[in-house]
Design a protein around this motif. Structure first.
Motif, mmCIF file in Angstrom:
data_model
loop_
_atom_site.group_PDB
_atom_site.id
_atom_site.type_symbol
_atom_site.label_atom_id
_atom_site.label_comp_id
_atom_site.label_asym_id
_atom_site.label_seq_id
_atom_site.Cartn_x
_atom_site.Cartn_y
_atom_site.Cartn_z
ATOM 1 N N GLU A 316 1.432 -0.095 -6.034
ATOM 2 C CA GLU A 316 0.745 0.791 -5.092
ATOM 3 C C GLU A 316 -0.142 0.000 -4.142
ATOM 4 O O GLU A 316 -0.219 0.322 -2.945
ATOM 5 C CB GLU A 316 -0.094 1.810 -5.878
ATOM 6 C CG GLU A 316 0.738 2.810 -6.681
ATOM 7 C CD GLU A 316 -0.134 3.758 -7.471
ATOM 8 O OE1 GLU A 316 -1.381 3.611 -7.400
ATOM 9 O OE2 GLU A 316 0.416 4.639 -8.159
ATOM 10 N N MET A 317 -0.792 -1.028 -4.660
ATOM 11 C CA MET A 317 -1.637 -1.848 -3.805
ATOM 12 C C MET A 317 -0.802 -2.601 -2.773
ATOM 13 O O MET A 317 -1.184 -2.698 -1.590
ATOM 14 C CB MET A 317 -2.437 -2.827 -4.663
ATOM 15 C CG MET A 317 -3.440 -3.661 -3.881
ATOM 16 S SD MET A 317 -4.799 -2.674 -3.195
ATOM 17 C CE MET A 317 -5.632 -2.181 -4.707
ATOM 18 N N GLU A 318 0.347 -3.123 -3.189
ATOM 19 C CA GLU A 318 1.217 -3.837 -2.245
ATOM 20 C C GLU A 318 1.734 -2.908 -1.152
ATOM 21 O O GLU A 318 1.772 -3.278 0.029
ATOM 22 C CB GLU A 318 2.374 -4.465 -3.005
ATOM 23 C CG GLU A 318 1.978 -5.624 -3.903
ATOM 24 C CD GLU A 318 3.157 -6.185 -4.663
ATOM 25 O OE1 GLU A 318 4.286 -5.691 -4.434
ATOM 26 O OE2 GLU A 318 2.958 -7.107 -5.470
ATOM 27 N N GLU A 319 2.140 -1.691 -1.535
ATOM 28 C CA GLU A 319 2.620 -0.738 -0.542
ATOM 29 C C GLU A 319 1.519 -0.378 0.450
ATOM 30 O O GLU A 319 1.760 -0.259 1.660
ATOM 31 C CB GLU A 319 3.138 0.516 -1.238
ATOM 32 C CG GLU A 319 4.401 0.281 -2.057
ATOM 33 C CD GLU A 319 4.831 1.523 -2.796
ATOM 34 O OE1 GLU A 319 4.093 2.547 -2.701
ATOM 35 O OE2 GLU A 319 5.876 1.491 -3.483
ATOM 36 N N MET A 320 0.310 -0.200 -0.043
ATOM 37 C CA MET A 320 -0.798 0.137 0.843
ATOM 38 C C MET A 320 -1.094 -1.020 1.800
ATOM 39 O O MET A 320 -1.358 -0.813 2.994
ATOM 40 C CB MET A 320 -2.038 0.483 0.018
ATOM 41 C CG MET A 320 -3.235 0.921 0.854
ATOM 42 S SD MET A 320 -4.674 1.312 -0.153
ATOM 43 C CE MET A 320 -5.036 -0.308 -0.826
ATOM 44 N N MET A 321 -1.026 -2.248 1.287
ATOM 45 C CA MET A 321 -1.272 -3.410 2.156
ATOM 46 C C MET A 321 -0.165 -3.565 3.196
ATOM 47 O O MET A 321 -0.432 -3.933 4.348
ATOM 48 C CB MET A 321 -1.378 -4.666 1.292
ATOM 49 C CG MET A 321 -2.523 -4.639 0.289
ATOM 50 S SD MET A 321 -4.151 -4.741 1.042
ATOM 51 C CE MET A 321 -4.196 -6.478 1.451
ATOM 52 N N ASN A 322 1.072 -3.290 2.782
ATOM 53 C CA ASN A 322 2.181 -3.394 3.737
ATOM 54 C C ASN A 322 2.069 -2.347 4.833
ATOM 55 O O ASN A 322 2.409 -2.601 6.004
ATOM 56 C CB ASN A 322 3.509 -3.260 3.007
ATOM 57 C CG ASN A 322 3.784 -4.434 2.081
ATOM 58 O OD1 ASN A 322 3.321 -5.553 2.352
ATOM 59 N ND2 ASN A 322 4.534 -4.192 1.012
ATOM 60 N N GLU A 323 1.636 -1.138 4.497
ATOM 61 C CA GLU A 323 1.474 -0.092 5.497
ATOM 62 C C GLU A 323 0.411 -0.478 6.532
ATOM 63 O O GLU A 323 0.519 -0.136 7.701
ATOM 64 C CB GLU A 323 1.101 1.227 4.828
ATOM 65 C CG GLU A 323 2.259 1.829 4.028
ATOM 66 C CD GLU A 323 1.837 3.098 3.306
ATOM 67 O OE1 GLU A 323 0.628 3.454 3.423
ATOM 68 O OE2 GLU A 323 2.698 3.719 2.648
ATOM 69 N N ARG A 324 -0.610 -1.165 6.079
ATOM 70 C CA ARG A 324 -1.673 -1.575 6.988
ATOM 71 C C ARG A 324 -1.336 -2.857 7.735
ATOM 72 O O ARG A 324 -2.117 -3.330 8.564
ATOM 73 C CB ARG A 324 -2.972 -1.758 6.223
ATOM 74 C CG ARG A 324 -3.516 -0.461 5.632
ATOM 75 C CD ARG A 324 -4.821 -0.698 4.901
ATOM 76 N NE ARG A 324 -5.356 0.543 4.337
ATOM 77 C CZ ARG A 324 -6.505 0.615 3.655
ATOM 78 N NH1 ARG A 324 -7.216 -0.494 3.472
ATOM 79 N NH2 ARG A 324 -6.895 1.773 3.169
ATOM 80 N N GLY A 325 -0.177 -3.447 7.413
ATOM 81 C CA GLY A 325 0.237 -4.674 8.091
ATOM 82 C C GLY A 325 -0.517 -5.879 7.649
ATOM 83 O O GLY A 325 -0.654 -6.850 8.424
ATOM 84 N N LEU A 326 -1.036 -5.878 6.427
ATOM 85 C CA LEU A 326 -1.771 -7.021 5.902
ATOM 86 C C LEU A 326 -0.899 -7.798 4.950
ATOM 87 O O LEU A 326 0.015 -7.269 4.325
ATOM 88 C CB LEU A 326 -3.054 -6.552 5.181
ATOM 89 C CG LEU A 326 -4.051 -5.758 6.036
ATOM 90 C CD1 LEU A 326 -5.214 -5.298 5.160
ATOM 91 C CD2 LEU A 326 -4.557 -6.604 7.191
#
Length: 328
Positions: A316-326
């Protein structure tokens, strides 16, 4: 002067009888009665005040006849009243006991709950391996003291040794730690088949590749080996929170960093009833690796659920970071 009217005399209205009541229905005063001791041949006798016996006659009657109160008419009447109350009044305690007994009987009739333990196949068991290492003290070129790998042991799911070898140390050894490790200078020579560190690193790296590594204090073991292993494939009993010691101060919630690791000796005795690392004897790396594996096997299902929860949070943390482009 006319005479004064006569004042009627005061009378007690409570004690005055009703003149209309017939004489045969009027209540008569009963004479006082005295009950004598019970006699088997006759019932309790009564006498009027005029026939009360003297003290001497009473003493003689007590000497000749035994006083049995249990069979007296008064005692029998009391028993009858108590028996009527017992019949009319329900006993709550008996009812509750009966209801509890009925509940117990219904529970015993049902099939008992069985704890389902998932048995692993031989192929699944081959994915687990336990590791333990023994160290010696060395000094680097800067004069700082470190720990160097001197013996490495790997065991399988059933506790059978897969790899056990001494490791040659090239740095100057200042402490063999023989009382703990059992290692002497003779063990680290070619005569005892001691392998170079690079070869040991290669062998161990191939054996633990894509396998779950079980152990106690694996961070130090991997550091001495010069290897790294994914956290989701590591089962360290020194870092498993239910095995760790909580802080001494009172608090409703503790941070995981405030917990301290327990010794493998303590965990093996408390959780398994297994005695290892006895006083006055050197540690056996095979025995320590087996103890770590047995600890994991006993708590495997709960342990794996905790790892799955951490992996889900990481995704979940990776998906959230990917959505933010980080970058992760």
């Amino acid at each position: 002067m006319p005479p004064a009217p006569a004042i009627p005399a005061k009378t007690n209205t409570k004690s005055r009888r009703n003149p209309k009541q017939p004489k045969n229905q009027r209540r008569k005063r009963r004479p006082a009665t005295v009950h004598e001791p019970h006699d088997e041949s006759s019932n309790a006798t009564t006498c009027t005040l005029s026939t009360v016996p003297s003290d001497s006659s009473l003493d003689s009657s007590f000497d000749n006849h035994s006083l049995d109160y249990t069979h007296s008419p008064q005692r029998c009447n009391t028993r009858r009243r108590r028996s009527r109350k017992a019949v009319n009044t329900p006993n709550k305690t008996n009812n509750t006991k009966k209801s509890n007994n009925n509940k117990k009987s219904t529970n015993t009739n049902n099939t008992p709950k069985q704890v389902q333990i998932t048995e692993l196949t031989p192929e699944q068991k081959s994915h687990y391996i336990a590791l333990d290492a023994e160290m010696v003290g060395i000094i680097d070129k800067y004069g700082r003291q470190h720990s160097a790998l001197a013996r490495i042991t790997l065991v399988d799911w059933n506790g059978e040794p897969l790899f056990d070898s001494y490791v040659r140390v090239t740095q100057p050894i200042v402490d063999y730690r023989t009382f703990v490790s059992g290692i002497t200078p003779q063990h680290l020579t070619e005569e005892h088949s001691a392998l170079p560190l690079l070869e040991v690193r290669r062998i161990v790296g191939e054996m633990i590749h894509e396998r779950v590594v079980v152990g106690h204090g694996l961070k130090n073991d991997f550091k001495a080996l010069g290897l790294s292993h994914p956290w989701y494939l590591t089962r360290d009993s020194a870092k498993y929170l239910p095995f760790m010691k909580a802080p001494s101060h009172d608090a409703s919630l503790h941070h995981p960093q405030e917990y301290t690791a327990k010794k493998l000796k303590t965990l093996a005795l408390d959780k398994l009833g297994m005695r290892i690392q006895r006083e006055g004897m050197a540690h056996d790396p095979v025995e320590d690796a087996v103890a770590a594996m047995e600890l994991y096997k006993k708590h495997r299902e709960k342990w794996e659920r905790a790892v799955e929860w951490k992996m889900e949070k990481s995704r979940e943390m990776e998906e959230m970071m990917n959505e933010r482009g980080l970058e992760v």
